[in-house]
Scaffold this motif. Sequence first.
Motif, PDB file in Angstrom:
ATOM      1  N   GLN A   1       0.836  -1.189   0.000  1.00 24.04           N
ATOM      2  CA  GLN A   1       0.000   0.000   0.000  1.00 24.04           C
ATOM      3  C   GLN A   1       0.876   1.245   0.000  1.00 24.04           C
ATOM      4  O   GLN A   1       1.904   1.297   0.660  1.00 24.04           O
ATOM      5  CB  GLN A   1      -0.898   0.011   1.234  1.00 24.04           C
ATOM      6  N   GLY A   2       0.491   2.261  -0.764  1.00 25.83           N
ATOM      7  CA  GLY A   2       1.209   3.521  -0.745  1.00 25.83           C
ATOM      8  C   GLY A   2       2.015   3.780  -2.007  1.00 25.83           C
ATOM      9  O   GLY A   2       1.927   3.051  -2.996  1.00 25.83           O
ATOM     10  N   ARG A   3       2.815   4.826  -1.949  1.00 28.34           N
ATOM     11  CA  ARG A   3       3.606   5.303  -3.078  1.00 28.34           C
ATOM     12  C   ARG A   3       5.089   5.082  -2.776  1.00 28.34           C
ATOM     13  O   ARG A   3       5.548   5.355  -1.670  1.00 28.34           O
ATOM     14  CB  ARG A   3       3.345   6.799  -3.300  1.00 28.34           C
TER      15      ARG A   3
ATOM     16  N   ALA B   1      16.840  -0.124  -1.167  1.00 31.41           N
ATOM     17  CA  ALA B   1      16.265   0.824  -0.214  1.00 31.41           C
ATOM     18  C   ALA B   1      15.359   1.785  -0.971  1.00 31.41           C
ATOM     19  O   ALA B   1      15.579   2.059  -2.156  1.00 31.41           O
ATOM     20  CB  ALA B   1      17.361   1.587   0.522  1.00 31.41           C
ATOM     21  N   PHE B   2      14.367   2.335  -0.289  1.00 36.72           N
ATOM     22  CA  PHE B   2      13.391   3.189  -0.967  1.00 36.72           C
ATOM     23  C   PHE B   2      12.722   4.114   0.033  1.00 36.72           C
ATOM     24  O   PHE B   2      12.817   3.942   1.260  1.00 36.72           O
ATOM     25  CB  PHE B   2      12.328   2.333  -1.674  1.00 36.72           C
ATOM     26  N   THR B   3      12.021   5.107  -0.506  1.00 34.46           N
ATOM     27  CA  THR B   3      11.128   5.964   0.263  1.00 34.46           C
ATOM     28  C   THR B   3       9.696   5.499   0.018  1.00 34.46           C
ATOM     29  O   THR B   3       9.332   5.188  -1.117  1.00 34.46           O
ATOM     30  CB  THR B   3      11.263   7.433  -0.177  1.00 34.46           C
ATOM     31  N   LYS B   4       8.902   5.450   1.083  1.00 36.19           N
ATOM     32  CA  LYS B   4       7.504   5.059   0.935  1.00 36.19           C
ATOM     33  C   LYS B   4       6.608   6.075   1.632  1.00 36.19           C
ATOM     34  O   LYS B   4       6.897   6.504   2.758  1.00 36.19           O
ATOM     35  CB  LYS B   4       7.262   3.668   1.528  1.00 36.19           C
ATOM     36  N   GLN B   5       5.531   6.450   0.958  1.00 37.55           N
ATOM     37  CA  GLN B   5       4.530   7.339   1.534  1.00 37.55           C
ATOM     38  C   GLN B   5       3.209   6.590   1.636  1.00 37.55           C
ATOM     39  O   GLN B   5       2.704   6.060   0.647  1.00 37.55           O
ATOM     40  CB  GLN B   5       4.346   8.587   0.669  1.00 37.55           C
ATOM     41  N   ASN B   6       2.660   6.528   2.835  1.00 36.26           N
ATOM     42  CA  ASN B   6       1.417   5.792   3.040  1.00 36.26           C
ATOM     43  C   ASN B   6       0.688   6.354   4.258  1.00 36.26           C
ATOM     44  O   ASN B   6       1.281   6.533   5.323  1.00 36.26           O
ATOM     45  CB  ASN B   6       1.716   4.297   3.253  1.00 36.26           C
TER      46      ASN B   6
ATOM     47  N   GLY C   1      -0.311   9.272   5.120  1.00 42.33           N
ATOM     48  CA  GLY C   1       0.187  10.513   5.687  1.00 42.33           C
ATOM     49  C   GLY C   1       1.536  10.425   6.365  1.00 42.33           C
ATOM     50  O   GLY C   1       1.991  11.402   6.967  1.00 42.33           O
ATOM     51  N   ARG C   2       2.195   9.286   6.282  1.00 39.44           N
ATOM     52  CA  ARG C   2       3.513   9.117   6.896  1.00 39.44           C
ATOM     53  C   ARG C   2       4.530   8.720   5.828  1.00 39.44           C
ATOM     54  O   ARG C   2       4.185   8.071   4.830  1.00 39.44           O
ATOM     55  CB  ARG C   2       3.477   8.035   7.974  1.00 39.44           C
ATOM     56  N   PHE C   3       5.766   9.103   6.056  1.00 39.75           N
ATOM     57  CA  PHE C   3       6.857   8.711   5.171  1.00 39.75           C
ATOM     58  C   PHE C   3       7.737   7.695   5.878  1.00 39.75           C
ATOM     59  O   PHE C   3       7.937   7.759   7.096  1.00 39.75           O
ATOM     60  CB  PHE C   3       7.706   9.930   4.781  1.00 39.75           C
ATOM     61  N   HIS C   4       8.280   6.785   5.099  1.00 38.35           N
ATOM     62  CA  HIS C   4       9.105   5.715   5.636  1.00 38.35           C
ATOM     63  C   HIS C   4      10.338   5.518   4.763  1.00 38.35           C
ATOM     64  O   HIS C   4      10.291   5.723   3.542  1.00 38.35           O
ATOM     65  CB  HIS C   4       8.341   4.380   5.659  1.00 38.35           C
ATOM     66  N   ILE C   5      11.425   5.070   5.383  1.00 39.01           N
ATOM     67  CA  ILE C   5      12.551   4.486   4.665  1.00 39.01           C
ATOM     68  C   ILE C   5      12.419   2.978   4.838  1.00 39.01           C
ATOM     69  O   ILE C   5      12.223   2.483   5.959  1.00 39.01           O
ATOM     70  CB  ILE C   5      13.901   4.956   5.219  1.00 39.01           C
ATOM     71  N   GLY C   6      12.491   2.250   3.734  1.00 36.62           N
ATOM     72  CA  GLY C   6      12.330   0.806   3.795  1.00 36.62           C
ATOM     73  C   GLY C   6      13.341   0.093   2.927  1.00 36.62           C
ATOM     74  O   GLY C   6      14.091   0.719   2.157  1.00 36.62           O
ATOM     75  N   VAL C   7      13.370  -1.213   3.055  1.00 38.99           N
ATOM     76  CA  VAL C   7      14.201  -2.057   2.203  1.00 38.99           C
ATOM     77  C   VAL C   7      13.369  -3.251   1.756  1.00 38.99           C
ATOM     78  O   VAL C   7      12.428  -3.665   2.431  1.00 38.99           O
ATOM     79  CB  VAL C   7      15.482  -2.550   2.921  1.00 38.99           C
TER      80      VAL C   7
ATOM     81  N   LEU D   1       8.336  13.269   7.470  1.00 35.14           N
ATOM     82  CA  LEU D   1       8.946  13.211   6.141  1.00 35.14           C
ATOM     83  C   LEU D   1      10.335  12.582   6.240  1.00 35.14           C
ATOM     84  O   LEU D   1      11.279  13.210   6.717  1.00 35.14           O
ATOM     85  CB  LEU D   1       9.065  14.616   5.531  1.00 35.14           C
ATOM     86  N   ASP D   2      10.454  11.349   5.803  1.00 29.39           N
ATOM     87  CA  ASP D   2      11.733  10.654   5.627  1.00 29.39           C
ATOM     88  C   ASP D   2      11.888  10.358   4.142  1.00 29.39           C
ATOM     89  O   ASP D   2      10.941   9.850   3.516  1.00 29.39           O
ATOM     90  CB  ASP D   2      11.767   9.327   6.395  1.00 29.39           C
TER      91      ASP D   2
END
Length: 444
Positions: free
Chosen positions: A342-344, A358-363, A365-371, A387-388
């Motif tokens: 889910q998310g962008r 690694a990537f940035t994810k927006q879902n 209303g929150r931003f995440h750093i993920g792998v 905002l991450d």
Amino acid sequence: MTRTRVLAVLASTLLTLFSAPLHAQTGQGPLRIEITEGVIEPLPIAIAPFVVEGNAAPQLARDITAVVASDLEGSGLFRPISETAFISQVTNFNAPVQYADWKAINAQGLVVGAVTVQGDRITVKFRLFDTFSEAPLGEGLQFTGTANAWRRLGHKVADQVYSRITGEGGYFDSRVVFVSETGPKNARQKRLAVMDYDGENQGFLTDSQTLVLAPRISADGSEVLYTSYATGFPQVTRLDTRTLESRPLEGQPEGMTFSPRYAPDGKSVLFSMAVGGNTDIFSLPLSGGERKRLTTAPSIETAPSYSPDGSQIVFESDRSGSPQLYVMPAGGGEPRRISFGQGRYGTPVWSPRGDLIAFTKQNRGRFHIGVMRVDGSEERLLTASFLDEGPTWAPNGRVVMFTRETAGAGGEPSLYSVDITGRNLRRVKTPGAASDPAWSPLIE
């Protein structure tokens, strides 16, 4: 929406280190930290104050010892034991180790070192011991460098200790290029800056007369690619880190180009270019030659990143209706989507180990750093905040640095790092606001 995507959308709309080398002169055992996704109890380790030999200043030896301790503690995997708890005092580098004294304070590892100065040259040598098996871990090793490289010598020692105990490559002797920001939020001045991985030895690469974004370091550290607004619109620019001379990337067309990335062999670059209201990814040989268009879909393709072997590219595209991650052959071809949560998704970066993206994810209303794995499996979110964005990998592929921005009119960006297990979230020291980090390989 990430900086890269804002830049890509803007383009489509408008168009409808480093320092002198060090030399090693030589140097696993039962002591080992296994890095897993579970909670890791930091390993108690004793770092004896490095011994002064010859004309070395006592303060220099203390400073180098402090760098080693700070690096190891900052990794989240080690807990340096306070010197006040020591029973034994190391006053001679070659003296036999009193293992019982170190076991008594639960030091599972022991680092012993010495510092020598001859003219403008500093030599640092060390040994690492497993106190419970009463045996050295690897051979003794020494490094030599100029007087102003004393911090690097400490990083070199810490990298060796880290590697011998974890079995992983080190990352302390590395540099980070980033965007230093000053001024109010609605009128920020941005300039390229460079620092050691821990925020020390900061210096500027550009002035603040021109807006700059998204720096990327070449594999040998001799050059930085970045997006410059010197002409009034985004254009990929090359900067020589030794002379600080900059020039537009040769072979790029007039128009908007951005989001550059070096090939692993340093012979070509990727970048995004807005063409006829559409944004696509192109490759361009640095030695001269024709640029090649790698994507042709009627959508925004941006933020490309090579796999370590240079055979594949991961990138961001909204061809499915929202920004997602795709992988394609380095020469172009049919891409396959790898993000399905889910998310962008955006700003993907391939790990130097080749195992993760690694990537940035927006879902929500929150931003995440993920792998995630390179096939999109095992997605794991490491952070969550207002905002991450914009991850960059440590040379060993175990740590990710990124930009975190706080909310509100007075909010500003800072640099943070986190382990790929999601542990050890830390703010990176910078003198002011900072964004867009780009981590170098280990310095040769």
